[in-house]
Design a protein around this motif. Structure first.
Motif, PDB file in Angstrom:
ATOM      1  N   HIS A 190       0.844  -1.198   0.000  1.00 10.94           N
ATOM      2  CA  HIS A 190       0.000   0.000   0.000  1.00 10.94           C
ATOM      3  C   HIS A 190       0.882   1.252   0.000  1.00 10.94           C
ATOM      4  O   HIS A 190       1.860   1.328   0.743  1.00 10.94           O
ATOM      5  N   ASP A 191       0.518   2.203  -0.825  1.00  7.15           N
ATOM      6  CA  ASP A 191       1.246   3.470  -0.880  1.00  7.15           C
ATOM      7  C   ASP A 191       0.695   4.410   0.191  1.00  7.15           C
ATOM      8  O   ASP A 191      -0.380   4.994   0.027  1.00  7.15           O
ATOM      9  N   LEU A 192       1.426   4.545   1.279  1.00 12.57           N
ATOM     10  CA  LEU A 192       1.011   5.402   2.394  1.00 12.57           C
ATOM     11  C   LEU A 192       1.958   6.588   2.551  1.00 12.57           C
ATOM     12  O   LEU A 192       2.074   7.156   3.631  1.00 12.57           O
ATOM     13  N   SER A 193       2.595   6.968   1.461  1.00 12.59           N
ATOM     14  CA  SER A 193       3.609   8.021   1.529  1.00 12.59           C
ATOM     15  C   SER A 193       3.021   9.392   1.863  1.00 12.59           C
ATOM     16  O   SER A 193       3.754  10.293   2.280  1.00 12.59           O
ATOM     17  N   SER A 194       1.721   9.578   1.687  1.00 12.39           N
ATOM     18  CA  SER A 194       1.095  10.864   2.007  1.00 12.39           C
ATOM     19  C   SER A 194       0.790  11.008   3.492  1.00 12.39           C
ATOM     20  O   SER A 194       0.553  12.127   3.978  1.00 12.39           O
ATOM     21  N   TRP A 195       0.763   9.907   4.208  1.00 12.29           N
ATOM     22  CA  TRP A 195       0.370   9.894   5.620  1.00 12.29           C
ATOM     23  C   TRP A 195       1.486  10.520   6.449  1.00 12.29           C
ATOM     24  O   TRP A 195       2.514   9.929   6.676  1.00 12.29           O
ATOM     25  N   ARG A 196       1.285  11.760   6.925  1.00 14.03           N
ATOM     26  CA  ARG A 196       2.360  12.478   7.595  1.00 14.03           C
ATOM     27  C   ARG A 196       2.131  12.685   9.089  1.00 14.03           C
ATOM     28  O   ARG A 196       3.089  12.827   9.847  1.00 14.03           O
ATOM     29  N   ILE A 197       0.867  12.724   9.545  1.00 18.03           N
ATOM     30  CA  ILE A 197       0.577  12.931  10.965  1.00 18.03           C
ATOM     31  C   ILE A 197      -0.202  11.738  11.502  1.00 18.03           C
ATOM     32  O   ILE A 197      -1.315  11.460  11.064  1.00 18.03           O
ATOM     33  N   GLY A 198       0.389  11.034  12.457  1.00 14.16           N
ATOM     34  CA  GLY A 198      -0.270   9.928  13.132  1.00 14.16           C
ATOM     35  C   GLY A 198      -0.400  10.265  14.605  1.00 14.16           C
ATOM     36  O   GLY A 198       0.477   9.951  15.409  1.00 14.16           O
ATOM     37  N   CYS A 199      -1.487  10.938  14.946  1.00 15.64           N
ATOM     38  CA  CYS A 199      -1.707  11.299  16.344  1.00 15.64           C
ATOM     39  C   CYS A 199      -2.252  10.079  17.093  1.00 15.64           C
ATOM     40  O   CYS A 199      -2.891   9.211  16.497  1.00 15.64           O
TER      41      CYS A 199
END
Length: 342
Positions: free
Chosen positions: A258-267
């Motif tokens: 899965h391309d999750l490269s955009s996911w930048r904030i994981g609160c």
């Protein structure tokens, strides 16, 4: 709407722009008031993570009715208590959860029933509310200290208790999250926790929307393959999740597909993040910043958020107190204690 009218506001089984949503919200607000539901009346929601949930919430906020979100795992006896306790004048429910709706004879007052995504005997279709005429703003404006939402907290000592969230507290918390995480109209917040909880509703949905971003709704029950597929397909950038979900994601054998490269904030919040999860996330998703936060339903969450520039060095901390919030520790007599005293 003025700034981002043609940008997507909500992605569910359809895509609604901010202009689309504005029209729907005003129709529902009109429909509610035409049926005699007035300012201060309670409108309960028994809905999953769907666009109707957010549209109804914003419509009630607009006309001054008070929203009472109810978790979809509630049973009929629990629903009976909640509806009677808050004095609901209306219940908008998804057909999937209709078995939890109490009999009218069990309710203290007359409760109008509206069913979403299906039919149910005795309930009006949701389209009834959508057919409202143009909404007219009330002559007396709402106060920022008026109650906007009542969220019930789990009853650790007796029955659940309703926490009243004001318009001001919701705006303050949404802005606090948006500014702490640097959210903009280009962000896409994924709601994978229930919208009936303060985290899903305020922490993700309204915090994303206050910046003009897009809210991506995970409607179905959480399953890691579905979550990863949705996050990849919709190019999500922001989430608030419990640590367990991050662990399930990073341990999934097909994570790398899965391309999750955009996911930048994981609160995250509610529990510490396991060190092993942090290390694996850093390996597989190096761009993802893990931001710890602490809050409560009663404070409309959050109370503290970890500054982005410090999270790697302070994973055991819930961060700093958000702007314009005050935290103090008091003794049994309510007097503030001196810092450093155990």
């Amino acid at each position: 709407v003025d700034r981002f009218g043609e940008r997507p506001a909500i992605i569910d089984d359809c895509t609604l722009t901010y202009r689309d949503l504005d029209g729907i919200v005003k129709s529902i607000a009109s429909g509610i008031t035409e049926l005699g539901i007035a300012r201060g009346d309670r409108v309960a929601l028994l809905l999953g993570n769907c666009w109707e949930f957010l549209a109804c919430t914003l419509a009630c906020n607009l006309c001054g009715a008070i929203v009472v979100p109810i978790g979809t795992r509630q049973r009929q006896a629990e629903m009976e208590f909640l509806l009677n306790d808050c004095g609901a004048k209306a219940l908008i429910f998804e057909a999937e959860f209709a078995k939890a709706v109490p009999a009218r004879t069990a309710l203290k007052g007359f409760v109008r029933l509206f069913v979403v995504r299906g039919d149910w005997p005795g309930a009006q279709p949701f389209s009834t509310l959508l057919s409202g005429q143009r909404y007219e703003q009330a002559a007396r404006p709402l106060s920022e200290e008026d109650t906007a939402i009542i969220l019930y907290t789990s009853g650790t000592t007796g029955q659940p208790k309703g926490a009243e969230l004001t318009h001001l507290s919701i705006l303050h918390s949404s802005l606090a999250f948006a500014r702490s995480h640097g959210l903009t109209e280009h962000d896409r917040g994924l709601v994978a926790v229930p919208l009936s909880h303060v985290t899903g509703l305020v922490g993700v949905a309204l915090s994303t929307m206050i910046a003009g971003g897009c809210v991506v709704l995970m409607h179905q029950a959480y399953k890691t393959p579905d979550f990863l597929a949705l996050a990849s397909r919709e190019r999500i950038t922001y989430s608030i999740l419990v640590p367990t979900i991050y662990t399930l994601c990073v341990m999934h054998p097909k994570l790398s597909s899965h391309d999750l490269s955009s996911w930048r904030i994981g609160c995250f919040g509610g529990a510490p993040m396991p060190i092993a999860t942090i290390e694996l996330l850093a390996k597989h998703l190096p761009q993802l910043e893990l931001i710890n936060a602490y809050g409560a339903t009663e404070t409309t969450s959050p109370t503290t958020v970890m500054p982005k520039e410090w999270w790697r060095d302070h994973m055991d901390s819930v961060g700093q107190v958000i702007p314009y919030a005050v935290v103090k520790i008091v003794d049994d007599d309510g007097r503030a204690v001196t810092a450093g005293i155990a």
